[in-house]
Scaffold this active site. Structure first.
Site, PDB file in Angstrom:
ATOM      1  N   GLU A  66      -9.466   3.696  -0.832  1.00 60.20           N
ATOM      2  CA  GLU A  66      -9.554   4.129   0.572  1.00 60.20           C
ATOM      3  C   GLU A  66      -8.494   5.181   0.911  1.00 60.20           C
ATOM      4  OE1 GLU A  66      -9.017   0.671   3.036  1.00 60.20           O
ATOM      5  OE2 GLU A  66      -7.022   0.260   2.259  1.00 60.20           O
ATOM      6  N   GLU A  69       0.825  -1.208   0.000  1.00 60.49           N
ATOM      7  CA  GLU A  69       0.000   0.000   0.000  1.00 60.49           C
ATOM      8  C   GLU A  69       0.863   1.264   0.000  1.00 60.49           C
ATOM      9  OE1 GLU A  69      -2.859  -0.580   3.130  1.00 60.49           O
ATOM     10  OE2 GLU A  69      -3.920  -2.113   2.004  1.00 60.49           O
ATOM     11  N   GLU A 126      -7.123  -7.036  -2.824  1.00 63.74           N
ATOM     12  CA  GLU A 126      -6.689  -5.638  -2.727  1.00 63.74           C
ATOM     13  C   GLU A 126      -5.199  -5.615  -3.072  1.00 63.74           C
ATOM     14  OE1 GLU A 126      -7.092  -2.091   0.529  1.00 63.74           O
ATOM     15  OE2 GLU A 126      -6.271  -3.991   1.174  1.00 63.74           O
ATOM     16  N   HIS A 155      -8.311  -8.832   1.269  1.00 63.85           N
ATOM     17  CA  HIS A 155      -7.580  -7.558   1.350  1.00 63.85           C
ATOM     18  C   HIS A 155      -6.349  -7.731   2.246  1.00 63.85           C
ATOM     19  CE1 HIS A 155     -10.443  -4.374  -0.334  1.00 63.85           C
ATOM     20  NE2 HIS A 155     -10.844  -5.557  -0.757  1.00 63.85           N
ATOM     21  N   GLU A 156      -5.307  -6.953   1.927  1.00 58.88           N
ATOM     22  CA  GLU A 156      -4.002  -7.026   2.622  1.00 58.88           C
ATOM     23  C   GLU A 156      -3.345  -8.405   2.496  1.00 58.88           C
ATOM     24  OE1 GLU A 156      -6.562  -3.993   4.256  1.00 58.88           O
ATOM     25  OE2 GLU A 156      -6.733  -6.103   4.816  1.00 58.88           O
ATOM     26  N   HIS A 158     -18.245  -9.796   5.770  1.00 57.01           N
ATOM     27  CA  HIS A 158     -16.931  -9.196   6.019  1.00 57.01           C
ATOM     28  C   HIS A 158     -16.250  -9.921   7.166  1.00 57.01           C
ATOM     29  CE1 HIS A 158     -14.152  -5.922   7.618  1.00 57.01           C
ATOM     30  NE2 HIS A 158     -13.685  -6.255   6.443  1.00 57.01           N
ATOM     31  N   HIS A 159     -15.051 -10.399   6.899  1.00 56.84           N
ATOM     32  CA  HIS A 159     -14.215 -11.036   7.927  1.00 56.84           C
ATOM     33  C   HIS A 159     -12.911 -10.260   8.054  1.00 56.84           C
ATOM     34  CE1 HIS A 159     -16.112 -15.313   7.221  1.00 56.84           C
ATOM     35  NE2 HIS A 159     -16.885 -14.528   7.949  1.00 56.84           N
ATOM     36  N   ASN A 200       2.559   2.631   7.343  1.00 60.35           N
ATOM     37  CA  ASN A 200       1.485   1.678   7.099  1.00 60.35           C
ATOM     38  C   ASN A 200       1.206   0.894   8.375  1.00 60.35           C
ATOM     39  OD1 ASN A 200       0.407  -1.155   5.985  1.00 60.35           O
ATOM     40  ND2 ASN A 200       0.017   0.420   4.455  1.00 60.35           N
TER      41      ASN A 200
END
Length: 683
Positions: free
Chosen positions: A491, A156, A485, A466-467, A396-397, A178
């Site tokens: 974001e 990111e 992601e 994500h991540e 969402h987890h 980050n």
């Protein structure tokens, strides 16, 4: 010197030469139209517990093969993909290690090279530990590079555009803060790495089929412009644990003298195995809205209360609600209504489950259970309501990077999803990994991400992680991986902003391995309209946000802004409603990394085409040739353009919409504003 082995690509433009050097080390070189892409570079692996695979090799056997086949992805940028290559497989024995051998397999396509190490089952090789992989990429010059700081835990970052020789001087300033980061070197960069040579070659270095292995970064020797592979270590510094028979991921080099060819390449997908699933009927592209941007901007919260809590102990019905919790039943119903009215497939809700009060930065092991809702979130009622409106709920987890905790709950969490009508999940890995000392891109974590995907398939669940690790084409083999992601997404526009050139680079870098859940569609670009304390703004015009649905390919696309904002711009919102998420054909009309991209795509199974063009901070003219349309027919094009005075900073919401008749002979010149774009639907 052993006699060199040579092969060329099917179209004869690329040539590969393999030979053993004087010390018996494997080497390769790659040329495109007789220009050096990779100069003579050594191959091998350094190991800890057995003698290394570096030197002292002899060539035992050399085999050549060719393949030309086509296959149909479950979803994708085109209906049919051609897999056409010439292959060289060399078997190398190590003289000092009696009876020990390895293979290196090279596949040369018209658009580039893939190669990997193979460790066959054999008498004198069983388990071994990798200290470092020593694959070299010796470049022919001080190329222009589009790079991210090398890091074991995050991608990111903003992409930096510079010469290779300038990386060292720019590294410190480019390594911005980050939630979890482990930079490893002054000249280390991540893949996919996009390069442009002074003589006009576009080169992209990445990897394919990253399975049971550690993620590769690249370490630059900036004296001689040689990159060497650098694997992500585990908590004790080891870089991988293998047992024969096994193999490395493919190392990939895509090359052309046209930037558009890099975007069109299917080399990474072609190097992955066909899908492992017999039934793929449950895997469907998704267009969604959700309770998310309001938390990102700071208007709402994930947490239910502002009081101190202890997860699994606190009785939330006895706490005082903070009044800003986004995931409440009444509010989620508003999103379901909006999705239903405008034809969206699903609604994502974040912050629905207990534990968000102290989820981040405490390195908590037991942090969520993924099944216990807050008092104001009625799971069963929302299941009933969404089903009555023909809308799916998206789970969402957030794991808070407590991976052990997630695996402990995974089956139960997936069963809960099935029982409550959820068929897709957005998972997250924010913060430092637990077990402590492990990294987001190490072998152990890569195995975890794949475990979560294959386990989800048992329950017919699609995954958007994500991540997690950046994609390497595994969506071909495991097509329920419908999004990732693994880059700096929309974001960040609420956390200070992305550069206007960001989305002119990502398709050349991050998207080479697979689609990104970039979450475009932000119409209110000034964040303080939602949260007076946040002065960030989205570095884009409204029109460019429309174009991203075409230029940032994904079978998973979010309309990320608030329903009430879209209600003010329904004429522009129509493009988001119309645009497809699955395609029969894609045509890259114009491209230059860091400057501009224009792409046209044909909707899957329909006579509809969508065009998106984006530019960086500079205004420019997009020239759009409609020669991809069927000949002899007239179509209606709706053009969503930047207004005459549009500007990403000064006047982002200025746009104009017009209709025109087009045929395959039409050539349209369309002005794009600074930080702007153009979006066109053709029916």
């Amino acid at each position: 010197m052993v006699q060199a082995q040579e092969i060329s690509s099917p179209d004869k433009q690329l040539s590969l030469k393999f030979e053993l050097n004087a010390s018996g080390a494997p080497t390769y070189q790659l040329k495109y139209k007789k220009k050096d892409v990779i100069k003579t570079s050594t191959l091998g692996l350094e190991t800890k517990d057995v003698p290394s695979f570096l030197t002292g090799f002899t060539l035992v056997k050399s085999e050549q093969n060719t393949a030309d086949e086509s296959w149909n992805p479950v979803w994708g940028e085109q209906k049919t993909i051609r897999n056409h290559y010439n292959e060289l497989l060399v078997t190398l024995a190590q003289q000092a290690e009696k009876g020990r051998y390895i293979r290196i397999r090279f596949r040369l396509f018209d658009d580039g090279l893939g190669f990997r190490y193979e460790f066959p089952e054999q008498e004198n090789l069983n388990y071994f530990i990798i200290k470092e992989e020593k694959t070299q990429f010796a470049l022919a010059g001080d190329h222009k590079a589009f790079w991210l700081p090398g890091d074991y835990d995050t991608q990111e970052y903003s992409t930096v555009t510079s010469k290779l020789s300038e990386i060292r001087g720019l590294m410190k300033a480019s390594t911005t803060p980050n939630a979890s980061q482990t930079p490893f070197s002054a000249t280390g960069v991540q893949t996919p790495l996009m390069l442009k040579s002074a003589d006009g070659l576009y080169i992209n270095i990445h990897e394919a089929a990253l399975i049971d292995y550690s993620t590769m970064s690249l370490e630059l020797n900036d004296k001689n412009m040689v990159f060497e592979s650098h694997l992500t270590p585990d908590a004790i510094g080891n870089k991988g644990y293998l047992q024969a028979p096994s193999q490395s991921p493919w190392r990939t080099i895509i090359v052309s003298d046209k930037a558009a060819d890099i975007l069109s390449s299917k080399l990474v997908l072609n190097l992955n195995e066909p899908t492992k699933y017999k039934d793929v009927s449950w895997i469907k592209p998704v267009k969604y809205v959700g309770v998310w941007w309001e938390m990102i901007t700071g208007k709402s919260t994930w947490a239910y209360t502002d009081e101190k809590i202890q997860f699994g102990v606190t009785d939330y019905t006895k706490t005082k609600p903070n009044g800003k919790h986004g995931a409440n039943t009444a509010h989620v119903k508003e999103y379901i209504d909006f999705a239903s009215k405008h034809g969206f497939d699903a609604v994502l809700v974040e912050g629905w489950n207990e534990g968000w009060e102290d989820w981040f930065g405490k390195t908590k092991d037991y942090v969520f259970d993924f099944v216990t809702p807050y008092p104001d979130f009625d799971v069963k009622e929302l299941q009933r309501y969404a089903a009555s409106k023909n809308v799916k709920m998206m789970m969402h987890h957030e794991t808070s990077s407590s991976v052990r905790n997630y695996e402990r709950h995974l089956d139960t969490a997936y069963k809960f999803m099935v029982a409550n009508g959820y068929n897709s999940v957005k998972s997250g890995y924010v913060g430092n990994i637990i077990p402590r000392g492990e990294h987001h891109y190490g072998q152990w974590l890569n195995n975890h991400y794949l475990y979560a995907i294959t386990k989800a398939a048992d329950y017919k669940i699609m995954v958007n992680a994500h991540e997690a690790v950046r994609p390497t084409g595994l969506s071909r083999t495991f097509p329920n991986l419908i999004g990732n992601e693994a880059a700096r997404g929309t974001e960040y526009e609420s956390f200070g902003g992305n550069n206007p050139d960001h989305t002119t680079i990502l398709p050349f870098t991050r998207l080479i391995g697979g689609p990104m859940d970039y979450t475009p569609g932000i119409f209110q670009t000034k964040i303080n309209a939602y949260n007076p304390e946040n002065d960030s703004y989205v570095h884009t015009t409204l029109t460019k946000q429309l174009a991203l649905y075409v230029t940032m390919y994904s079978p998973l696309q979010m309309a990320a802004d608030f329903p009430e904002t879209y209600e003010k711009f329904m004429d522009a919102f129509q493009f988001i409603k119309d645009v497809a998420v699955d395609w029969d054909e894609s045509y890259v009309l114009a491209a230059e990394p860091g400057d501009y991209i224009t792409i046209a795509r044909k909707a899957k199974g329909k006579n509809e085409w969508y065009i998106g063009g984006v530019t960086d901070e500079n205004a420019r003219m997009a020239t759009i040739n409609f020669n991809f349309l069927p000949k002899g027919k007239t179509f209606t094009a709706i053009i969503y353009a930047d207004g005459k005075d549009a500007h990403f900073d000064k006047n982002p919401q200025s746009y104009q919409i017009r209709k025109m008749k087009v045929t395959s002979k039409t050539v349209l010149k369309q002005q794009m504003a600074p930080g702007g774009g153009v979006a066109i639907s053709v029916k």
